[in-house]
Design a protein around this motif. Structure first.
Motif, PDB file in Angstrom:
ATOM      1  N   THR A   1      18.933   3.416  24.080  1.00 31.37           N
ATOM      2  CA  THR A   1      19.983   4.995  23.957  1.00 31.37           C
ATOM      3  C   THR A   1      21.688   3.695  22.970  1.00 31.37           C
ATOM      4  OG1 THR A   1      20.609   4.334  26.244  1.00 31.37           O
ATOM      5  CG2 THR A   1      18.828   5.619  25.301  1.00 31.37           C
ATOM      6  N   ASN A   2      21.498   2.471  22.962  1.00 36.13           N
ATOM      7  CA  ASN A   2      22.704   1.968  22.214  1.00 36.13           C
ATOM      8  C   ASN A   2      23.282   2.192  21.393  1.00 36.13           C
ATOM      9  OD1 ASN A   2      25.101   0.193  22.598  1.00 36.13           O
ATOM     10  ND2 ASN A   2      23.495  -1.162  24.168  1.00 36.13           N
ATOM     11  N   PHE A   3      24.065   2.515  20.859  1.00 37.52           N
ATOM     12  CA  PHE A   3      24.309   2.466  19.834  1.00 37.52           C
ATOM     13  C   PHE A   3      25.066   1.763  18.926  1.00 37.52           C
ATOM     14  CE2 PHE A   3      21.894   6.185  20.350  1.00 37.52           C
ATOM     15  CZ  PHE A   3      20.567   6.303  19.300  1.00 37.52           C
ATOM     16  N   ASN A   4      25.585   0.700  19.963  1.00 39.87           N
ATOM     17  CA  ASN A   4      26.531  -0.647  19.813  1.00 39.87           C
ATOM     18  C   ASN A   4      26.075  -0.834  18.684  1.00 39.87           C
ATOM     19  OD1 ASN A   4      27.888  -2.900  19.070  1.00 39.87           O
ATOM     20  ND2 ASN A   4      28.587  -2.321  21.370  1.00 39.87           N
ATOM     21  N   PRO A   5      26.791  -1.180  17.382  1.00 37.38           N
ATOM     22  CA  PRO A   5      26.407  -2.451  16.046  1.00 37.38           C
ATOM     23  C   PRO A   5      26.166  -3.232  16.073  1.00 37.38           C
ATOM     24  CG  PRO A   5      28.360  -0.156  15.475  1.00 37.38           C
ATOM     25  CD  PRO A   5      27.900  -0.422  17.098  1.00 37.38           C
ATOM     26  N   ARG A   6      26.877  -3.928  17.258  1.00 42.54           N
ATOM     27  CA  ARG A   6      26.711  -5.183  17.648  1.00 42.54           C
ATOM     28  C   ARG A   6      25.175  -5.601  18.154  1.00 42.54           C
ATOM     29  NH1 ARG A   6      32.772  -7.105  18.601  1.00 42.54           N
ATOM     30  NH2 ARG A   6      33.969  -6.425  16.290  1.00 42.54           N
ATOM     31  N   THR A   7      24.709  -4.916  19.036  1.00 45.78           N
ATOM     32  CA  THR A   7      23.950  -4.961  20.387  1.00 45.78           C
ATOM     33  C   THR A   7      23.271  -4.302  20.232  1.00 45.78           C
ATOM     34  OG1 THR A   7      25.403  -3.548  21.598  1.00 45.78           O
ATOM     35  CG2 THR A   7      25.828  -6.083  21.832  1.00 45.78           C
ATOM     36  N   SER A   8      22.941  -3.173  18.872  1.00 44.88           N
ATOM     37  CA  SER A   8      21.292  -2.453  19.181  1.00 44.88           C
ATOM     38  C   SER A   8      20.849  -2.965  18.581  1.00 44.88           C
ATOM     39  CB  SER A   8      22.147  -0.471  18.514  1.00 44.88           C
ATOM     40  OG  SER A   8      21.191   0.361  18.632  1.00 44.88           O
ATOM     41  N   SER A   9      19.203  -3.311  18.813  1.00 49.88           N
ATOM     42  CA  SER A   9      18.431  -3.558  17.986  1.00 49.88           C
ATOM     43  C   SER A   9      18.191  -2.416  17.124  1.00 49.88           C
ATOM     44  CB  SER A   9      17.070  -3.975  18.694  1.00 49.88           C
ATOM     45  OG  SER A   9      16.753  -2.599  19.428  1.00 49.88           O
ATOM     46  N   PHE A  10      17.710  -1.239  17.184  1.00 56.77           N
ATOM     47  CA  PHE A  10      17.272  -0.358  16.852  1.00 56.77           C
ATOM     48  C   PHE A  10      18.605  -0.467  15.276  1.00 56.77           C
ATOM     49  CE2 PHE A  10      18.281   4.372  15.435  1.00 56.77           C
ATOM     50  CZ  PHE A  10      17.187   4.516  14.979  1.00 56.77           C
ATOM     51  N   TYR A  56      23.538 -16.144   8.593  1.00 61.52           N
ATOM     52  CA  TYR A  56      23.434 -15.137  10.159  1.00 61.52           C
ATOM     53  C   TYR A  56      23.986 -13.741  10.648  1.00 61.52           C
ATOM     54  CZ  TYR A  56      26.122 -19.966   9.911  1.00 61.52           C
ATOM     55  OH  TYR A  56      26.487 -21.551  10.174  1.00 61.52           O
ATOM     56  N   ALA A  57      22.093 -13.897   9.657  1.00 63.29           N
ATOM     57  CA  ALA A  57      22.545 -11.667   9.854  1.00 63.29           C
ATOM     58  C   ALA A  57      21.462 -11.648  10.993  1.00 63.29           C
ATOM     59  CB  ALA A  57      22.114 -11.782   8.702  1.00 63.29           C
ATOM     60  N   GLY A  58      20.703 -12.775  11.766  1.00 65.13           N
ATOM     61  CA  GLY A  58      19.704 -12.575  12.869  1.00 65.13           C
ATOM     62  C   GLY A  58      18.358 -12.480  12.318  1.00 65.13           C
ATOM     63  N   SER A  59      16.978 -12.189  13.076  1.00 64.20           N
ATOM     64  CA  SER A  59      15.694 -12.349  12.128  1.00 64.20           C
ATOM     65  C   SER A  59      15.832 -12.167  11.132  1.00 64.20           C
ATOM     66  CB  SER A  59      14.676 -11.741  13.753  1.00 64.20           C
ATOM     67  OG  SER A  59      13.326 -12.024  12.953  1.00 64.20           O
ATOM     68  N   TYR A  60      14.484 -13.051  10.515  1.00 62.97           N
ATOM     69  CA  TYR A  60      14.576 -12.934   8.973  1.00 62.97           C
ATOM     70  C   TYR A  60      13.424 -12.253   8.797  1.00 62.97           C
ATOM     71  CZ  TYR A  60      17.540 -16.579   8.336  1.00 62.97           C
ATOM     72  OH  TYR A  60      18.890 -17.410   8.522  1.00 62.97           O
ATOM     73  N   GLU A  61      12.939 -11.483  10.429  1.00 62.85           N
ATOM     74  CA  GLU A  61      11.598 -10.835  10.183  1.00 62.85           C
ATOM     75  C   GLU A  61      11.531  -9.679   9.915  1.00 62.85           C
ATOM     76  OE1 GLU A  61       9.462 -11.514  13.893  1.00 62.85           O
ATOM     77  OE2 GLU A  61       8.585 -13.761  13.334  1.00 62.85           O
TER      78      GLU A  61
END
Length: 225
Positions: A81-90, A128-133
């Motif tokens: 339910t965390n919709f913080n753009p920096r931490t939300s995996s969704f 640096y955009a995170g996972s490539y999967e």
């Protein structure tokens, strides 16, 4: 006891995709086989969830303490339910899918080639955009193999599910009928979670799933004799 122990082990994998699979299996099995129990279970689950959220909210307001976020298992659920753009995996997934949808339309028919998804992510989003999967097997196939590859993959899934339904209808043995129904629910859950996970690329899951599929279809031949 065996089932309870396995559910505990599943919970401590901290894999929300695996938890979602289990929930989908139980929901489908209940909907298809035990509808009365499903309604009761959903009411109880809704009541318990609402109670927990109410108590946690009260605890945060009065004591500045959230037991949901201080216990690792519940934190994994609460983070959804965390919709913080920096931490939300969704939200991260949504942004990734939007970017790669643009890449798909560059070569929509035949795609960019097998194994090219991660390279295209690097080109599109940077180092640096995170996972490539892909975190979405269907999008991954669409980007790598285009519409033709995606259509072929979806056709295989539909034929596979059709054959499970076929052996389920043919079987008269109650035990095997329940087994085939459970396998159908398992298959639906895996193909559904494919929208947010890379199950197709997980070798261990593939080994287990197709060995089980081989047993299911072979047993259906034996029960026909």
């Amino acid at each position: 006891i065996f089932i309870i122990l396995n559910i505990i082990l599943l919970l401590f994998t901290y894999s929300r995709g695996a938890w979602l699979c289990l929930f989908i299996i139980l929901f489908l099995l209940s909907f298809l086989k035990y509808r009365k129990k499903l309604i009761t279970s959903l009411i109880i689950l809704l009541f318990l969830s609402s109670s927990v959220l109410f108590i946690d909210n009260w605890s945060q307001k009065n004591y500045n303490y959230s037991f949901l976020y201080n216990f690792s298992l519940t934190r994994r659920i609460a983070e959804i339910t965390n919709f913080n753009p920096r931490t939300s995996s969704f939200l991260w997934r949504i942004e990734l899918w939007k970017d790669m949808a643009d890449v798909f339309w560059q070569k929509p028919i035949f795609g960019h080639g097998i194994g090219s998804f991660e390279k295209e992510v690097l080109k599109k989003r940077g180092f640096y955009a995170g996972s490539y999967e892909a975190h979405n097997d269907y999008l991954c196939i669409a980007v790598e193999l285009g519409i033709i590859g995606l259509a072929s993959y979806l056709s295989l899934i539909l034929i596979f599910l059709k054959n499970i339904i076929k052996i389920y209808k043919k079987t008269t043995d109650k035990n095997f009928k329940l087994l085939y129904l459970m396998f159908f629910c398992l298959s639906i859950s895996l193909f559904s979670v494919n929208f947010s996970e890379n199950i197709l690329r997980n070798t261990i899951i593939q080994w287990c799933f197709w060995v089980l599929a081989g047993f299911i279809f072979k047993s259906s031949k034996l029960t026909e004799k």
